[in-house]
Motif scaffolding. Structure first.
Motif, short mmCIF file in Angstrom:
data_model
loop_
_atom_site.label_atom_id
_atom_site.label_comp_id
_atom_site.label_asym_id
_atom_site.label_seq_id
_atom_site.Cartn_x
_atom_site.Cartn_y
_atom_site.Cartn_z
N PHE A 21 0.85 -1.20 0.00
CA PHE A 21 0.00 0.00 0.00
C PHE A 21 0.88 1.24 0.00
N HIS A 22 0.53 2.19 -0.89
CA HIS A 22 1.34 3.40 -1.06
C HIS A 22 0.47 4.63 -0.79
N GLY A 23 0.29 4.94 0.48
CA GLY A 23 -0.48 6.13 0.82
C GLY A 23 0.22 7.41 0.43
N ARG A 24 1.54 7.38 0.36
CA ARG A 24 2.32 8.58 0.06
C ARG A 24 2.02 9.16 -1.32
N GLY A 25 1.40 8.37 -2.17
CA GLY A 25 1.03 8.87 -3.49
C GLY A 25 -0.14 9.83 -3.49
N GLY A 26 -0.81 9.96 -2.34
CA GLY A 26 -1.89 10.93 -2.21
C GLY A 26 -3.21 10.51 -2.82
N LEU A 27 -3.32 9.24 -3.21
CA LEU A 27 -4.55 8.77 -3.85
C LEU A 27 -5.59 8.27 -2.85
N PHE A 28 -5.21 8.21 -1.58
CA PHE A 28 -6.12 7.70 -0.55
C PHE A 28 -6.22 8.76 0.55
N GLN A 29 -7.31 9.52 0.50
CA GLN A 29 -7.49 10.63 1.42
C GLN A 29 -7.48 10.16 2.87
N GLY A 30 -6.69 10.85 3.67
CA GLY A 30 -6.59 10.52 5.08
C GLY A 30 -5.57 9.44 5.38
N GLU A 31 -5.00 8.82 4.34
CA GLU A 31 -4.01 7.77 4.54
C GLU A 31 -2.66 8.11 3.88
N GLU A 32 -2.46 9.40 3.62
CA GLU A 32 -1.25 9.84 2.93
C GLU A 32 0.02 9.56 3.72
N HIS A 33 -0.12 9.34 5.02
CA HIS A 33 1.04 9.13 5.89
C HIS A 33 1.43 7.66 6.01
N LEU A 34 0.68 6.76 5.39
CA LEU A 34 0.89 5.33 5.61
C LEU A 34 1.45 4.61 4.38
N CYS A 35 2.37 3.68 4.63
CA CYS A 35 2.84 2.75 3.62
C CYS A 35 2.96 1.37 4.27
N LEU A 36 2.74 0.34 3.46
CA LEU A 36 2.87 -1.03 3.95
C LEU A 36 3.68 -1.82 2.94
N ASP A 37 4.73 -2.47 3.41
CA ASP A 37 5.63 -3.23 2.53
C ASP A 37 5.72 -4.68 2.99
N TRP A 38 5.93 -5.56 2.02
CA TRP A 38 6.09 -6.99 2.27
C TRP A 38 7.54 -7.36 2.00
N TYR A 39 8.27 -7.59 3.09
CA TYR A 39 9.63 -8.11 3.01
C TYR A 39 9.56 -9.53 3.55
N PRO A 40 9.20 -10.51 2.72
CA PRO A 40 8.94 -11.86 3.22
C PRO A 40 10.02 -12.34 4.19
N PRO A 41 9.61 -12.83 5.37
CA PRO A 41 8.23 -13.07 5.81
C PRO A 41 7.70 -11.99 6.74
N VAL A 42 8.03 -10.73 6.50
CA VAL A 42 7.70 -9.64 7.42
C VAL A 42 6.90 -8.55 6.72
N LEU A 43 5.86 -8.06 7.38
CA LEU A 43 5.15 -6.86 6.96
C LEU A 43 5.75 -5.66 7.69
N LEU A 44 6.04 -4.61 6.94
CA LEU A 44 6.58 -3.39 7.52
C LEU A 44 5.58 -2.26 7.30
N LEU A 45 5.03 -1.74 8.39
CA LEU A 45 4.12 -0.61 8.37
C LEU A 45 4.89 0.65 8.71
N THR A 46 4.78 1.68 7.86
CA THR A 46 5.48 2.93 8.10
C THR A 46 4.48 4.06 8.16
N SER A 47 4.62 4.91 9.18
CA SER A 47 3.81 6.12 9.30
C SER A 47 4.72 7.33 9.27
N PHE A 48 4.35 8.31 8.44
CA PHE A 48 5.14 9.52 8.30
C PHE A 48 4.57 10.67 9.13
N LYS A 49 3.69 10.34 10.07
CA LYS A 49 3.25 11.33 11.04
C LYS A 49 3.02 10.62 12.38
N SER A 50 2.99 11.40 13.43
CA SER A 50 2.84 10.83 14.77
C SER A 50 1.45 10.23 14.94
#
Length: 302
Positions: A21-50
């Motif tokens: 999921f690429h919230g940083r692209g601005g296509l999902f209102q209210g979720e612009e701060h979120l990204c989710l990556d799959w580094y098998p076997p781990v999910l990495l959730l990143t937030s660019f705001k507190s």
């Protein structure tokens, strides 16, 4: 978080490293701060705001529930990275992260380290750039500038390049790059130069000329490269390093600088280079304004 959870519900958990999921692209209102990556076997959730504790827990719960609907009995390994105010905090939410974490991209193997720092060893938005290099490197001598962990070098050698020269100021990053070549059984035909590019033109010239140059500098890293002043310095030198029919990939990942900035720099500083195309980013990295996303521009001397 509906966009993120919907993307997660449609995701296939295979062995390929990729963005979910690429919230940083601005296509999902209210979720612009979120990204989710799959580094098998781990999910990495990143937030660019507190995020406060209830917000974090709501996200963790929703991701956990959706994951178990798809992955059944497989354990969830979830890492959360919070970036805000110049600070980066990374925590293991549940499960575990492999000590030697190796992921696969387009058949190539790479070491990653998602528990430390913002740079995890492999920039996922550059996947198409690496694919292009692998498809066009056969029989070529390649110069990989700002090589980081040598992803382009691995791609070039897997594509049949005769030789690759990697240069980066960070000897630590190059050390990981060497490991990446060993992982892919590519011990031959590669050099690693841990030098400041702007102080090493003589060395690079001696080892050239090059059929393909990849320049993927940081956009704003003091002491290394600041695009607004240093890209011009770089471009002045590149044509003299290229073979008569050589090509170059110029990369720029600065949201505030569009293609026009880079194209104008080339036109004014290295008119010998002729624009060919912009390499498209992976679909998952779609942006409401594509000028803000990663720019990979292909130029040719021919």
């Amino acid at each position: 978080m509906s966009g993120l959870i919907t993307a997660l519900s449609q995701f296939t958990f295979d062995n390929e490293v990729q963005r979910v999921f690429h919230g940083r692209g601005g296509l999902f209102q209210g979720e612009e701060h979120l990204c989710l990556d799959w580094y098998p076997p781990v999910l990495l959730l990143t937030s660019f705001k507190s995020l406060d504790e209830p917000e974090q827990q709501a996200l963790f719960t929703a991701i956990t529930e959706q994951y178990h609907q798809q992955a059944d009995s497989k354990e969830l390994n979830l890492v959360f990275q919070h970036r805000s105010g110049g600070q980066t905090v990374t925590e293991l939410v549940c499960g575990s992260v492999p000590d030697n974490h190796v992921v696969t991209e387009q058949g190539a193997l790479f070491n990653v380290h998602i528990m430390r720092g913002q740079n995890h060893g492999l920039f996922l938005d550059m996947a198409n750039g690496r694919r292009w290099v692998q498809q066009h490197a056969k029989g070529k001598k390649v110069l990989n500038l700002f090589a980081y962990t040598c992803g382009f070098s691995v791609a070039a050698l897997l594509g049949g390049a005769d030789e690759v020269v990697n240069m980066d100021m960070s000897k630590g990053a190059l050390s990981i790059g060497k490991q990446n070549h060993v992982l892919n059984n590519l011990p031959q035909g590669v050099r690693y130069l841990g030098h400041d590019i702007f102080k090493s033109w003589g060395k690079l010239t001696k080892l050239g000329p090059y059929d393909l140059i990849v320049a993927d500098p940081p956009s704003n890293q003091k002491g290394s490269f600041v695009a607004t002043k240093d890209y011009e310095r770089l471009l002045k030198r590149l044509p003299s390093l290229l073979a008569a029919d050589g090509e170059v990939l110029l990369c720029l990942n600065a949201p505030e600088l569009g293609c026009d900035f880079l194209m104008q720099q080339v036109s004014e500083t290295a008119p010998q280079l002729h624009y060919v195309e912009r390499i498209a980013n992976p679909d998952i990295f779609a942006d409401i304004d594509e000028q803000k996303s990663l720019k990979v521009l292909r130029y040719s001397m021919a």
